[in-house]
Write a protein that holds these residues in place. Structure first.
Motif, PDB file in Angstrom:
ATOM      1  N   VAL A  87      48.923 -18.358  30.421  1.00 44.75           N
ATOM      2  CA  VAL A  87      48.678 -18.277  28.981  1.00 44.75           C
ATOM      3  C   VAL A  87      48.574 -16.824  28.532  1.00 44.75           C
ATOM      4  CG1 VAL A  87      46.164 -18.452  29.234  1.00 44.75           C
ATOM      5  CG2 VAL A  87      47.255 -19.154  27.092  1.00 44.75           C
ATOM      6  N   LEU A  88      48.129 -15.956  29.425  1.00 45.79           N
ATOM      7  CA  LEU A  88      47.999 -14.538  29.081  1.00 45.79           C
ATOM      8  C   LEU A  88      49.320 -13.957  28.594  1.00 45.79           C
ATOM      9  CD1 LEU A  88      46.238 -11.887  29.209  1.00 45.79           C
ATOM     10  CD2 LEU A  88      47.255 -11.545  31.465  1.00 45.79           C
ATOM     11  N   ASN A  89      50.420 -14.337  29.265  1.00 48.20           N
ATOM     12  CA  ASN A  89      51.727 -13.773  28.893  1.00 48.20           C
ATOM     13  C   ASN A  89      52.102 -14.107  27.451  1.00 48.20           C
ATOM     14  OD1 ASN A  89      51.885 -12.876  31.529  1.00 48.20           O
ATOM     15  ND2 ASN A  89      53.083 -14.638  32.217  1.00 48.20           N
ATOM     16  N   ALA A  90      51.664 -15.267  27.001  1.00 43.53           N
ATOM     17  CA  ALA A  90      52.009 -15.691  25.643  1.00 43.53           C
ATOM     18  C   ALA A  90      51.270 -14.893  24.583  1.00 43.53           C
ATOM     19  CB  ALA A  90      51.701 -17.182  25.467  1.00 43.53           C
ATOM     20  N   VAL A  91      50.135 -14.299  24.932  1.00 39.63           N
ATOM     21  CA  VAL A  91      49.332 -13.585  23.929  1.00 39.63           C
ATOM     22  C   VAL A  91      49.362 -12.073  24.145  1.00 39.63           C
ATOM     23  CG1 VAL A  91      47.818 -15.586  23.664  1.00 39.63           C
ATOM     24  CG2 VAL A  91      47.163 -13.778  25.256  1.00 39.63           C
ATOM     25  N   LEU A 122      54.264 -24.767  30.451  1.00 46.00           N
ATOM     26  CA  LEU A 122      53.309 -25.339  29.498  1.00 46.00           C
ATOM     27  C   LEU A 122      52.308 -24.294  29.017  1.00 46.00           C
ATOM     28  CD1 LEU A 122      52.500 -28.807  31.119  1.00 46.00           C
ATOM     29  CD2 LEU A 122      53.607 -28.407  28.915  1.00 46.00           C
ATOM     30  N   GLY A 123      51.834 -23.477  29.942  1.00 46.01           N
ATOM     31  CA  GLY A 123      50.863 -22.458  29.572  1.00 46.01           C
ATOM     32  C   GLY A 123      51.421 -21.475  28.554  1.00 46.01           C
ATOM     33  N   MET A 124      52.655 -21.028  28.787  1.00 45.64           N
ATOM     34  CA  MET A 124      53.255 -20.074  27.853  1.00 45.64           C
ATOM     35  C   MET A 124      53.595 -20.726  26.518  1.00 45.64           C
ATOM     36  SD  MET A 124      55.630 -17.614  30.283  1.00 45.64           S
ATOM     37  CE  MET A 124      56.428 -18.936  31.177  1.00 45.64           C
ATOM     38  N   ALA A 125      54.160 -21.942  26.566  1.00 49.58           N
ATOM     39  CA  ALA A 125      54.578 -22.612  25.331  1.00 49.58           C
ATOM     40  C   ALA A 125      53.376 -23.019  24.485  1.00 49.58           C
ATOM     41  CB  ALA A 125      55.432 -23.836  25.676  1.00 49.58           C
ATOM     42  N   ARG A 161      42.234 -16.059  21.050  1.00 50.04           N
ATOM     43  CA  ARG A 161      41.039 -16.570  21.720  1.00 50.04           C
ATOM     44  C   ARG A 161      41.097 -18.089  21.868  1.00 50.04           C
ATOM     45  NH1 ARG A 161      37.179 -12.648  22.270  1.00 50.04           N
ATOM     46  NH2 ARG A 161      37.403 -10.808  20.925  1.00 50.04           N
ATOM     47  N   ALA A 162      41.656 -18.748  20.864  1.00 51.67           N
ATOM     48  CA  ALA A 162      41.769 -20.211  20.911  1.00 51.67           C
ATOM     49  C   ALA A 162      42.708 -20.657  22.027  1.00 51.67           C
ATOM     50  CB  ALA A 162      42.257 -20.733  19.564  1.00 51.67           C
ATOM     51  N   SER A 163      43.707 -19.829  22.351  1.00 54.64           N
ATOM     52  CA  SER A 163      44.627 -20.181  23.436  1.00 54.64           C
ATOM     53  C   SER A 163      43.889 -20.268  24.767  1.00 54.64           C
ATOM     54  CB  SER A 163      45.751 -19.149  23.531  1.00 54.64           C
ATOM     55  OG  SER A 163      46.570 -19.169  22.393  1.00 54.64           O
ATOM     56  N   PHE A 164      43.070 -19.256  25.055  1.00 54.27           N
ATOM     57  CA  PHE A 164      42.284 -19.287  26.287  1.00 54.27           C
ATOM     58  C   PHE A 164      41.284 -20.442  26.267  1.00 54.27           C
ATOM     59  CE2 PHE A 164      43.543 -14.740  26.380  1.00 54.27           C
ATOM     60  CZ  PHE A 164      44.034 -14.682  27.675  1.00 54.27           C
ATOM     61  N   ALA A 165      40.650 -20.665  25.129  1.00 51.17           N
ATOM     62  CA  ALA A 165      39.661 -21.738  25.025  1.00 51.17           C
ATOM     63  C   ALA A 165      40.295 -23.104  25.248  1.00 51.17           C
ATOM     64  CB  ALA A 165      38.981 -21.685  23.658  1.00 51.17           C
ATOM     65  N   ALA A 166      41.500 -23.301  24.725  1.00 47.03           N
ATOM     66  CA  ALA A 166      42.181 -24.586  24.899  1.00 47.03           C
ATOM     67  C   ALA A 166      42.482 -24.843  26.370  1.00 47.03           C
ATOM     68  CB  ALA A 166      43.460 -24.598  24.074  1.00 47.03           C
TER      69      ALA A 166
END
Length: 440
Positions: free
Chosen positions: A43-47, A164-167, A179-184
Motif C-alpha cells: 500500500v505504501l507504493n500507492a501513496v 490489491l494493496g496498490m489498487a 492515512r485512511a489507506s494504511f488504516a483500511a
C-alpha cells in the motif's frame, strides 16, 4: 535425538486424517492473511506521491520506507521460522499477523518520517516468516498429492495481494487521504486475525492429525542442535537442487516484473500510470500461472510424484522459448501475447519445487525448510534479478537486457534435471535411514 529419527514427508506418506472441510477453512484464512501481508506491504507504493507532498520527503527516504520491510524480511525469515517450528505454527501466525496489522495502523498515525520508518520496520518484523510458516501449516493438513497445487496457490497470494494493496490503497488515498489507506489495510488484517484466533488453533489441528503428538516430540528433539537442523534442511543433493532451481527461475520473474513498467513506457510510449497498470496485468498473469501450473503438476504427477521434476524442467523450457522470442519481436500485439504467455509459466516451477522440498525434508521442520526456499528465491532470484537487469541495461539498453535474461532458465533447467536424476536414490536413502532408526 538424531535427525534421521524424524519421519520425512516423502511422496508415499499417507494423508493426515483431517476433516477436508476444516482444512479448507484453515487454507482460506491463512491465504486471506497472506493477502493482508502483501496489501500492508505494498500500500505504501500507492501513496508515495501523497507522502512526498505531505512531508517533503526525498526519493531516498521514500525508498527506505519500502526497503526496510524487505530488509527485515531478509534478515529474520529463517530464525523466526525456526522458532515457529518449535513454539507452534498457529500461535506464531496469529502473533505475526497481529504485529504487522498494528504496525500498519501505526503508519496511519505516524507524524513524521522517523515514526513511519519504525512502523514499517515492525511491518517487516511481522511479515518476515509468515509465508514459510503458513505454507508449512497448510501442507501439514492436506494430502501429499496436492502439494504442488497448494504451494503454487499460496505463493501466488503474494502477487494478488500486491496488486490489491496498490489498487485499493490508491483508491482509498484519492478519496479519503493516505492515512485512511494504511488504516483500511490494518483493519482488514485485524479482522482476519480475530477470525483466525476463533477458528484455528494448534490443539484443533492436533486433534484431527493422528501423528501430531509424535511430531511434537520429534520437534522437541530438534531444539538442541543447529547441526541436526541444517542436516535436515540440506540432507540430499535433490533438495539443494530444488532450492537452487526455484531461485534461478524466479530471477527471471523478478527481473521481468520489475522492469515491465519501464519496458511499456519506453517501447510502447505509455505514460507512467498506464504502464504501471499494464505491468499489473502481467503480475496477475504470473500469479494465475503459479496456481494453474501447480494444479497441472499435481494432476500429471499424481501416480508418479517424481515427474514433478520433469514438469519443472518443462516450465523452464517453455518460459525460455516464449520470453526469448517475445523480447526479440517488434512492439505489437503478438509480442505482448508471447510475453504474457511466458510470464504465465515462468513461475510455474514454484509448485513443483515447493512439493519436492516438502517431500525431502522432515515434516517437523517444514517452516524452516520453506524459509530456506524463500531465502533461495530471494538471494538467487527476486533480489538480484532487477539489479542485474538494470546493470546490463545501462550498457546495452533495456530491450537488450531483457533479451538476455531468459537464458537463466537454462541454468534452472540443469538444477532441476540434476535433482530428478538423484531424487529416487535420495528418497530410498532417507527411507532406509528411517527404517534403521525405527528398529533402534
Amino acid at each position: 535425538m538424531d535427525i534421521h529419527c524424524i519421519k520425512p514427508a516423502t511422496s508415499g506418506v499417507a494423508a493426515p486424517a483431517i476433516s477436508r472441510k476444516y482444512a479448507w477453512v484453515v487454507f482460506a484464512l491463512t491465504f486471506g492473511l497472506l493477502l493482508s501481508d502483501y496489501m500492508s506491504r505494498q500500500v505504501l507504493n500507492a501513496v508515495f506521491p501523497l507522502l512526498k507532498q505531505s512531508w517533503g520527503l526525498s526519493d531516498t527516504q521514500l525508498g527506505s520506507l519500502s526497503g526496510v520491510v524487505a530488509l527485515m524480511v531478509g534478515l529474520l525469515t529463517f530464525p523466526l521460522s525456526v522458532l515457529a517450528d518449535r513454539w507452534g505454527r498457529v500461535r506464531s501466525l496469529i502473533v505475526m499477523a497481529a504485529l504487522w496489522s498494528l504496525a500498519t495502523l501505526g503508519c496511519a498515525i505516524a507524524t513524521n518520517y522517523g515514526e513511519m520508518l519504525v512502523a514499517r520496520a515492525f511491518v517487516g518484523l511481522g511479515e518476515a516468516a509468515y509465508g514459510s510458516v503458513g505454507i508449512a501449516l497448510i501442507l501439514s493438513i492436506f494430502p501429499a498429492h496436492l502439494r504442488s497445487t497448494l504451494t503454487g496457490a499460496f505463493m501466488a497470494g503474494g502477487a494478488f495481494g500486491s496488486v490489491l494493496g496498490m489498487a485499493l490503497g490508491g483508491f482509498v488515498a484519492v478519496h479519503f487521504g493516505w492515512r485512511a489507506s494504511f488504516a483500511a489495510m490494518a483493519c482488514f488484517g485485524i479482522m482476519l486475525v480475530i477470525a483466525y484466533r476463533l477458528l484455528v488453533s494448534d490443539k484443533r489441528i492436533a486433534a484431527r492429525y493422528p501423528d501430531a503428538q509424535a511430531a511434537e516430540q520429534n520437534a522437541g528433539g530438534m531444539r538442541t542442535s543447529l547441526r541436526k537442523l541444517l542436516a535436515g534442511l540440506f540432507s540430499t543433493v535433490s533438495v539443494v537442487c530444488a532450492y537452487v532451481g526455484s531461485g534461478l527461475q524466479l530471477f527471471i520473474m523478478g527481473a521481468v516484473i520489475a522492469w515491465m513498467p519501464s519496458f511499456l513506457n519506453r517501447y510502447y510510449g505509455l505514460p507512467a500510470d498506464k504502464a504501471a497498470a499494464g505491468a499489473a496485468v502481467f503480475v496477475l498473469l504470473g500469479g494465475v500461472g503459479m496456481v494453474a501450473c501447480g494444479i497441472a503438476t499435481d494432476r500429471i504427477c499424481r501416480k508418479v510424484p517424481a515427474r514433478k521434476w520433469v514438469t519443472a524442467v518443462a516450465y523452464c523450457l517453455i518460459s525460455f522459448v516464449l520470453l526469448s522470442i517475445g523480447f526479440r519481436l517488434d512492439a505489437g500485439a503478438l509480442q505482448l501475447v508471447l510475453l504474457g504467455a511466458g510470464i504465465l509459466v515462468v513461475a510455474g516451477t514454484s509448485g513443483p519445487a515447493g512439493a519436492m522440498v516438502a517431500n525431502l525434508t522432515p515434516s517437523t521442520i517444514h517452516a524452516s525448510a520453506f524459509a530456506t526456499l524463500t531465502l533461495a528465491n530471494n538471494l538467487l532470484g527476486l533480489a538480484p534479478g532487477p539489479l542485474v537487469t538494470g546493470a546490463i541495461a545501462d550498457r546495452i539498453g533495456l530491450l537488450g537486457a531483457l533479451q538476455i535474461i531468459p537464458l537463466v532458465s537454462l541454468a534452472a533447467m540443469v538444477a532441476f534435471a540434476i535433482g530428478r536424476s538423484r531424487y529416487t536414490r535420495d528418497l530410498s536413502r532417507i527411507d532406509a535411514l528411517r527404517g534403521q532408526a525405527a528398529q533402534q
